[in-house]
Structure formats: structure tokens, C-alpha cells
Scaffold this motif. Structure first.
Motif, mmCIF file in Angstrom:
data_model
loop_
_atom_site.group_PDB
_atom_site.id
_atom_site.type_symbol
_atom_site.label_atom_id
_atom_site.label_comp_id
_atom_site.label_asym_id
_atom_site.label_seq_id
_atom_site.Cartn_x
_atom_site.Cartn_y
_atom_site.Cartn_z
ATOM 1 N N VAL A 186 -1.928 29.435 2.545
ATOM 2 C CA VAL A 186 -2.674 30.223 3.537
ATOM 3 C C VAL A 186 -2.045 30.074 4.921
ATOM 4 C CG1 VAL A 186 -4.908 30.489 4.690
ATOM 5 C CG2 VAL A 186 -4.817 30.124 2.221
ATOM 6 N N LEU A 187 -1.517 28.894 5.221
ATOM 7 C CA LEU A 187 -0.894 28.676 6.528
ATOM 8 C C LEU A 187 0.320 29.593 6.728
ATOM 9 C CD1 LEU A 187 -1.230 24.787 6.759
ATOM 10 C CD2 LEU A 187 -2.500 26.492 8.081
ATOM 11 N N LEU A 188 0.914 30.021 5.613
ATOM 12 C CA LEU A 188 2.048 30.945 5.702
ATOM 13 C C LEU A 188 1.619 32.323 6.222
ATOM 14 C CD1 LEU A 188 3.880 30.123 2.335
ATOM 15 C CD2 LEU A 188 4.496 29.371 4.649
ATOM 16 N N LEU A 189 0.323 32.580 6.233
ATOM 17 C CA LEU A 189 -0.172 33.871 6.727
ATOM 18 C C LEU A 189 -0.313 33.880 8.253
ATOM 19 C CD1 LEU A 189 -3.001 34.431 4.075
ATOM 20 C CD2 LEU A 189 -0.717 35.453 4.091
ATOM 21 N N ASP A 190 0.078 32.773 8.871
ATOM 22 C CA ASP A 190 -0.157 32.614 10.314
ATOM 23 C C ASP A 190 0.336 33.798 11.152
ATOM 24 O OD1 ASP A 190 -1.020 31.287 12.628
ATOM 25 O OD2 ASP A 190 0.987 30.522 12.982
ATOM 26 N N ASP A 191 1.563 34.261 10.896
ATOM 27 C CA ASP A 191 2.112 35.360 11.715
ATOM 28 C C ASP A 191 1.272 36.622 11.571
ATOM 29 O OD1 ASP A 191 4.077 33.747 12.588
ATOM 30 O OD2 ASP A 191 5.631 34.505 11.229
ATOM 31 N N GLU A 192 0.887 36.874 10.332
ATOM 32 C CA GLU A 192 0.069 38.064 10.070
ATOM 33 C C GLU A 192 -1.284 37.973 10.789
ATOM 34 O OE1 GLU A 192 -0.837 40.057 5.919
ATOM 35 O OE2 GLU A 192 0.628 38.422 5.705
ATOM 36 N N ILE A 193 -1.845 36.779 10.761
ATOM 37 C CA ILE A 193 -3.156 36.577 11.406
ATOM 38 C C ILE A 193 -3.016 36.703 12.922
ATOM 39 C CG2 ILE A 193 -5.027 34.898 11.777
ATOM 40 C CD1 ILE A 193 -4.414 33.870 8.886
ATOM 41 N N GLU A 194 -1.901 36.220 13.450
ATOM 42 C CA GLU A 194 -1.656 36.341 14.891
ATOM 43 C C GLU A 194 -1.645 37.822 15.303
ATOM 44 O OE1 GLU A 194 1.833 34.297 16.228
ATOM 45 O OE2 GLU A 194 1.337 34.635 18.345
ATOM 46 N N LYS A 195 -1.036 38.648 14.470
ATOM 47 C CA LYS A 195 -1.004 40.109 14.755
ATOM 48 C C LYS A 195 -2.422 40.682 14.771
ATOM 49 C CE LYS A 195 3.370 42.046 13.982
ATOM 50 N NZ LYS A 195 4.021 40.974 13.169
ATOM 51 N N LEU A 196 -3.173 40.257 13.769
ATOM 52 C CA LEU A 196 -4.561 40.715 13.654
ATOM 53 C C LEU A 196 -5.346 40.358 14.922
ATOM 54 C CD1 LEU A 196 -5.691 41.787 10.868
ATOM 55 C CD2 LEU A 196 -6.845 39.590 10.671
ATOM 56 N N ALA A 197 -5.035 39.176 15.440
ATOM 57 C CA ALA A 197 -5.775 38.647 16.600
ATOM 58 C C ALA A 197 -5.696 39.592 17.796
ATOM 59 C CB ALA A 197 -5.251 37.255 16.968
#
Ligand code: F6R
Length: 364
Positions: free
Chosen positions: A203-214
Motif C-alpha cells: 500500500v505504501l507503494l501507492l504514495d505517489d498516486e495518493i499524493e496526486k489525489l490529495a
């Protein structure tokens, strides 16, 4: 030290696989004895007929999840309440009550006061689920289960929460064994627990994607978090994280309650975050999400790949790895931590030391 990380909070989010490994280490053997907790207190734990969980804030959310597990798996009736309410109300203590406190610091004034007031003979014991070995809560409880998350510096609790859940899951399994639940069921869940650190890593590998969502939350003033079952407390935890570090107003609702009021708030100015794992409540949740879309709400969904939810107008889906049912609330908490973190950084708040808050609330 923060090392390569910009904030303690981010470091602590990324430490979760290691922290969870430490929490589980040596405790998943076929005995699940939890450092002798069950062998040394067999008589006491066999007398447990009811569990009263007391905590504050994030630790309270861990307690809420434990309640779903305790009743579903171990068949033990359970109540969860915030310490500041419990301690000041006249309450009934059923015979055979195990009093369980959950606390990162072990110094939270209301939680400690609630523990100190447990003088009914109907209590069979007091158990502290705590991260600090030398804390008042640990010293004053006869039963202790340490979470071993390591020091948590960021005011917003992250690794303390997921390790509390792992510890509570083991406690529930050990309790299930005492209550005669079949060994195969217990072993299957112990096996799933072994996958936990690796899943969190994924799940931590999704960090970049989540940052975009933010980015899509930065300009907003209100958000709604939805979940069902054990994901309702996960939604509460997501909302608490967002409000405390980004100062965006966030509320959590059990998805089934939408039409009883909060649906009136939904418009395109209020992002709605939903946690949609592939569990038995998925179809129900999906119909709640449709209610939001039909009213022009902007949805952000953390969903299992098999949930058959796809990006569409007004609906952004972030795909999560497949997660065994027993680990869902632990794993789905992590993307919400990352979301809050990135929103807060983008808004320029003091992430590790949010205004008006203290790490350890030692006054009531
Ligand atoms: C939120 C947070 C607080 C604490 C609460 C209880 O991120 O950190 O809500 O969870 O103050 O603290 P402990 O667990 O130390 O009793």
C-alpha cells in the motif's frame, strides 16, 4: 531522527511494516499466548463474559474495530466508549467484565482516571493495550499487552493505531480460543496476520498516486468519509487525521446513515471519501455511493481491484491490493493516513505539531 523523511508523521507511516512485524513477532505461534498473558491468567480470562473498552481519539477508533472482531469471532459482548464520557456517567458493570484500555502514551488523563475508577467487584481484570512500557497505564493495570510500535513523535497517531489493531486482533484470536472457537478458523487468521507487514508495504507503494489525489482536497473546506462495518471506524480515523493536520472539516458516517441527514450536504464542493474493500458489505456500499453521485458529489474511493469500480466522471478510484477480510481495517487505514499527510503538506500546516494539540493529553 527523521532521517530522509520531511516529517515524523511520514516516517512513522512508512515505519508501519517494521512496527507491525515487531508487534506480531513471537506472538503468532500456534499458542497465540501473547507473552504469557493467557497462560498466566487462564482462570481470569475464562471468567470473562463481557468486555468494556475505554480509550480516546485514535485509540478509541481501534477499540471500535476490536468490538466488531470480538463479537463476530470470539462471541464476547463488548462495549466501547470514550474515556471522558464513561468516567462521568453512572454505568452498569455486567458480571465478568474485562476492562480494556487502549492508549499509545499510557498517560492520557481521562483513560487513566477511568481505569482508576474501576472498583466494581464485577470486573474480573484490567488490561492495558499500550505502546509505552513505563507508562502509568501499564504500571496500574494487572494485565498488559504492549504494541511495540516504537516511539511515536508526530502528534497525529499512525503506527500506534495500526499496531494497536494488530495487537487487538491477536487478543481477539486468543479470546476466541478460550471460548472454544475451532482451531482451523484461528490458524487461518494467524496465517493472514503474517501477511500484514508485506501488505502494508504494498500500500505504501501507492504514495505517489495518493499524493496526486490529495491535490483535489487542498482547496476544499469540508469532506465526508464513508465506510460500513469495520470500515466505519476506519472512516472515522481518516476524518480525524484529515481534520487534525490539514484543518479541513471532515466528518465520518456509516454509509447506511447517509440518507438520514448528511446527504443534504453533498454537492461538488464536498469531496466524499469511501473505503470499499471486497467484503460482504460491498454491494450495500456501492448503492450508497450511487446516492452520492446522483446528487453531484465528488467521490474518491479506495477500492479492492475486484470491486468493479472504475474512474468515471465524478468518481476517482484508487485500486488497493487484495486483502484478506481479517486485515481489511488495518490495511485500508494506511491510504487515508497518506491522503491526510499530503493534503496537510500542500496546505502548509505544521504536520508534526498541529495547532492547539498535544501529543499526550495529560490534563482532562
Ligand atoms: C489523533 C491522536 C489522538 C490520540 C488520543 C489518545 O491522531 O493522536 O486522538 O489518539 O489523544 O492518546 P493515547 O492513545 O496516547 O491515549
Amino acid at each position: 531522527e527523521k532521517g530522509e523523511y520531511r516529517h515524523y508523521m511520514l516516517k512513522e507511516i512508512f515505519e508501519q511494516p517494521v512496527a507491525l512485524q515487531r508487534t506480531l513477532e513471537g506472538r503468532l505461534g500456534s499458542v497465540a499466548d501473547l507473552d504469557g498473558l493467557f497462560s498466566k491468567n487462564a482462570d481470569l480470562l475464562e471468567r470473562v463474559r463481557f468486555i468494556q473498552i475505554i480509550a480516546c481519539g485514535t485509540s478509541y477508533h481501534a477499540g471500535m474495530i476490536a468490538r466488531y472482531w470480538l463479537e463476530a469471532l470470539a462471541g464476547v459482548p463488548c462495549q466501547v466508549e470514550v474515556a471522558s464520557e464513561f468516567r462521568y456517567r453512572t454505568h452498569v458493570v455486567p458480571e465478568g467484565t474485562l476492562f480494556v484500555t487502549i492508549s499509545q502514551s499510557g498517560e492520557t488523563a481521562d483513560t487513566l482516571a477511568a481505569l482508576r475508577a474501576t472498583n466494581s467487584p464485577n470486573y474480573v481484570g484490567r488490561l492495558a493495550v499500550c505502546n509505552v512500557d513505563s507508562s502509568s497505564l501499564v504500571r496500574e493495570s494487572e494485565l498488559v499487552l504492549l504494541t511495540r510500535a516504537g516511539p511515536e513523535i508526530g502528534v497525529a497517531s499512525t503506527k500506534a493505531f495500526t499496531t494497536q489493531l494488530a495487537a487487538l486482533k491477536m487478543l481477539v484470536l486468543a479470546m476466541a480460543r478460550v471460548r472454544g472457537v475451532d482451531e482451523a478458523t484461528i490458524q487461518a487468521q494467524l496465517d493472514e496476520l503474517r501477511q500484514l507487514p508485506g501488505l502494508i508495504q504494498q500500500v505504501l507503494l501507492l504514495d505517489d498516486e495518493i499524493e496526486k489525489l490529495a491535490e483535489q482536497f487542498v482547496e476544499k473546506n469540508h469532506t465526508l468519509f464513508l465506510g460500513r462495518g469495520t470500515q466505519y471506524p476506519v472512516a472515522m480515523e481518516g476524518a480525524l487525521k484529515l481534520k487534525e493536520i490539514s484543518y479541513i472539516h471532515a466528518e465520518a458516517y456509516p454509509a447506511g446513515e447517509l440518507k438520514h441527514g448528511p446527504l443534504a450536504l453533498v454537492d461538488k464542493e464536498m469531496p466524499v471519501v469511501a473505503v470499499a474493500p471486497n467484503d460482504e458489505l460491498l454491494e450495500k456500499l456501492k448503492s450508497n455511493l450511487q446516492e452520492v453521485r446522483a446528487r453531484g458529489g465528488e467521490l474518491f474511493i479506495f477500492a479492492d481491484g475486484d470491486a468493479a469500480l472504475e474512474n468515471e466522471d465524478g468518481m476517482t478510484v484508487l485500486n488497493m491490493p487484495a486483502v484478506p477480510e481479517c486485515l481489511i481495517p488495518i490495511v485500508y487505514t494506511v491510504p487515508l493516513q497518506l491522503l491526510s499527510y499530503h493534503v496537510a503538506v500542500m496546505r502548509g500546516t505544521d504536520v508534526d505539531q498541529p495547532r492547539n494539540l498535544a501529543k499526550s493529553v495529560t490534563v482532562e
